[in-house]
Design a protein around this motif. Structure first.
Motif, mmCIF file in Angstrom:
data_model
loop_
_atom_site.group_PDB
_atom_site.id
_atom_site.type_symbol
_atom_site.label_atom_id
_atom_site.label_comp_id
_atom_site.label_asym_id
_atom_site.label_seq_id
_atom_site.Cartn_x
_atom_site.Cartn_y
_atom_site.Cartn_z
ATOM 1 N N VAL A 101 0.847 -1.187 0.000
ATOM 2 C CA VAL A 101 0.000 0.000 0.000
ATOM 3 C C VAL A 101 0.888 1.244 0.000
ATOM 4 N N ARG A 102 0.625 2.135 -0.955
ATOM 5 C CA ARG A 102 1.430 3.349 -1.060
ATOM 6 C C ARG A 102 0.795 4.464 -0.238
ATOM 7 N N LEU A 103 1.591 5.057 0.657
ATOM 8 C CA LEU A 103 1.155 6.199 1.469
ATOM 9 C C LEU A 103 2.103 7.364 1.234
ATOM 10 N N ASP A 104 1.576 8.584 1.404
ATOM 11 C CA ASP A 104 2.445 9.760 1.378
ATOM 12 C C ASP A 104 3.236 9.851 2.679
ATOM 13 N N HIS A 105 4.354 10.553 2.593
ATOM 14 C CA HIS A 105 5.170 10.792 3.788
ATOM 15 C C HIS A 105 4.628 12.032 4.511
ATOM 16 N N TRP A 106 3.391 11.920 5.015
ATOM 17 C CA TRP A 106 2.744 13.043 5.687
ATOM 18 C C TRP A 106 1.547 12.532 6.477
ATOM 19 N N THR A 107 1.467 12.913 7.730
ATOM 20 C CA THR A 107 0.341 12.476 8.558
ATOM 21 C C THR A 107 -0.988 12.986 8.022
ATOM 22 N N GLY A 108 -0.970 14.149 7.352
ATOM 23 C CA GLY A 108 -2.213 14.729 6.850
ATOM 24 C C GLY A 108 -2.944 13.812 5.894
ATOM 25 N N THR A 109 -2.221 13.232 4.911
ATOM 26 C CA THR A 109 -2.887 12.336 3.957
ATOM 27 C C THR A 109 -2.966 10.902 4.479
ATOM 28 N N GLN A 110 -2.048 10.513 5.355
ATOM 29 C CA GLN A 110 -2.169 9.175 5.959
ATOM 30 C C GLN A 110 -3.444 9.087 6.795
ATOM 31 N N TRP A 111 -3.847 10.204 7.399
ATOM 32 C CA TRP A 111 -5.077 10.251 8.195
ATOM 33 C C TRP A 111 -6.314 9.945 7.330
ATOM 34 N N THR A 112 -6.230 10.248 6.035
ATOM 35 C CA THR A 112 -7.357 10.013 5.127
ATOM 36 C C THR A 112 -7.106 8.834 4.190
ATOM 37 N N SER A 113 -6.163 7.960 4.546
ATOM 38 C CA SER A 113 -5.779 6.863 3.644
ATOM 39 C C SER A 113 -6.696 5.652 3.720
ATOM 40 N N GLY A 114 -7.659 5.679 4.612
ATOM 41 C CA GLY A 114 -8.574 4.543 4.746
ATOM 42 C C GLY A 114 -9.700 4.902 5.696
ATOM 43 N N PRO A 115 -10.614 3.953 5.938
ATOM 44 C CA PRO A 115 -11.747 4.243 6.811
ATOM 45 C C PRO A 115 -11.317 4.412 8.267
ATOM 46 N N ARG A 116 -12.116 5.213 8.994
ATOM 47 C CA ARG A 116 -11.878 5.358 10.426
ATOM 48 C C ARG A 116 -12.173 4.031 11.118
ATOM 49 N N VAL A 117 -11.380 3.746 12.157
ATOM 50 C CA VAL A 117 -11.537 2.499 12.911
ATOM 51 C C VAL A 117 -11.814 2.845 14.374
ATOM 52 N N PRO A 118 -12.941 2.375 14.949
ATOM 53 C CA PRO A 118 -13.184 2.600 16.376
ATOM 54 C C PRO A 118 -12.049 1.989 17.194
#
Length: 345
Positions: free
Chosen positions: A268-285
């Motif tokens: 899975v490719r993620l950006d090197h930034w918490t801002g977009t990693q926060w929106t990289s998938g669904p929220r998990v309780p």
């Protein structure tokens, strides 16, 4: 391919490292406690000496004032000495001129006025001799008073200056001692913090190896792990590597660089930034977390306010790269600034 199962010897070696580093940390903590106690003592002594110095300065100022008053009295005394000296000089001049005290005697010899005239001149002679003696005594007394005042003023001023200098030197020595002890205490604190990080890293590694060995024995770690397990397991292999701002491996990481590389292992490719990693998938309780989920920390859930990210590895723990001067480590997820979790996809 399944990760190799740690041997019992590796686990024991890791635990021995923890014990050795803990002992060293304990010795450093003891030395730090002693150094801090000594620093407190020196600081108290320095404070006492500083106040003693301040007291000597006050007394020196008072001595200066007393000296000025004594000097004024001395000037008056010197003036009195000069006045008496002039009187004595005038008397001496009269004597040497053939007049003065000899005048009554000459008059007495030449006097034809009978007994009354003689007695009058004899009394006059005694009076003048008494006056001369009084003048000489006055001059001597005035000189003695002036000498005493001059010596007192000089002695008091010199003694007070000497006391002030001793206090100044003591204050300077105390300040130097405090500075030295402060440097030693700071150095010990730095050493203690460095050792604490090493102990934490060693303890984390020992716990990891023990968990991996136990999991392998139960057949839980296999090549068919889910993507989250792949990401979490890889992150655990990076323990002990230093935090470096903006780094993304392989020798060092910052927080989002570590999570980016961990999920890269899972495809899975993620950006090197918490801002977009926060929106990289669904929220998990938080009560439904799975290994590999990303945990985010900040003041609010606004992506621009998130300042830290870690990767969940189970049992309320995460792997993260904390901050400058620290290393990749396992830590509890339960912090006051935890704002949520996502599951990358």
């Amino acid at each position: 391919m399944a990760e190799p199962r740690p041997s019992s010897r590796e686990v024991e070696r890791a635990r021995q490292t923890v014990r050795e580093r803990s002992k060293e940390l304990g010795r450093t903590n003891a030395a730090l406690a002693t150094a801090q106690a000594r620093l407190d003592e020196l600081a108290a002594e320095a404070g006492r000496l500083v106040e003693a110095y301040n007291g000597e300065r006050v007394r020196l100022r008072q001595a200066e004032e007393a000296r000025a008053q004594a000097q004024a009295r001395l000037v008056a005394a010197d003036a009195e000495v000069e006045r008496v000296r002039q009187d004595v000089a005038l008397l001496a001049t009269d004597d040497h001129g053939g007049l003065g005290l000899m005048k009554p005697l000459v008059g007495m010899i030449l006097d034809q006025g009978g007994t009354d005239g003689f007695l009058h001149r004899a009394g006059m002679l005694g009076h003048l001799r008494s006056e001369r003696s009084a003048l000489l005594r006055n001059m001597r007394d005035a000189q003695e008073v002036a000498a005493i005042l001059r010596a007192q003023a000089a002695n008091a001023h010199a003694a007070q200056r000497a006391a002030a200098e001793r206090a100044r030197l003591a204050k300077a020595a105390a300040g130097e001692a405090v500075a030295r002890q402060l440097r030693e205490t700071r150095a010990l604190r730095v050493r203690k913090d460095r050792l604490q990080r090493k102990v934490d890293a060693a303890r984390t590694r020992a716990e990891l190896l023990a968990r991996k060995r136990a999991a392998a024995a139960r057949g839980l770690i296999t090549g068919g792990s889910a993507m989250g397990d792949v990401a979490a397991n890889w992150a655990l292999t990076q323990l002990g590597k230093p935090y470096v701002w903006a780094a993304d491996g392989p020798g060092s990481y910052d927080c989002s660089g570590l999570t980016m590389r961990a999920w890269e292992r899972a495809g899975v490719r993620l950006d090197h930034w918490t801002g977009t990693q926060w929106t990289s998938g669904p929220r998990v309780p938080l009560d439904q977390l799975r290994r590999g989920d990303l945990l985010f920390f900040g003041h609010t859930a606004d992506p621009s306010a998130i300042h830290h990210v870690g990767i969940y590895v189970g049992r309320g723990q995460m792997v993260h790269a904390p901050q400058t001067g620290d290393v990749v480590r396992v830590a509890s997820i339960w912090r006051g600034d935890l704002v949520g979790a996502t599951r990358p996809r």
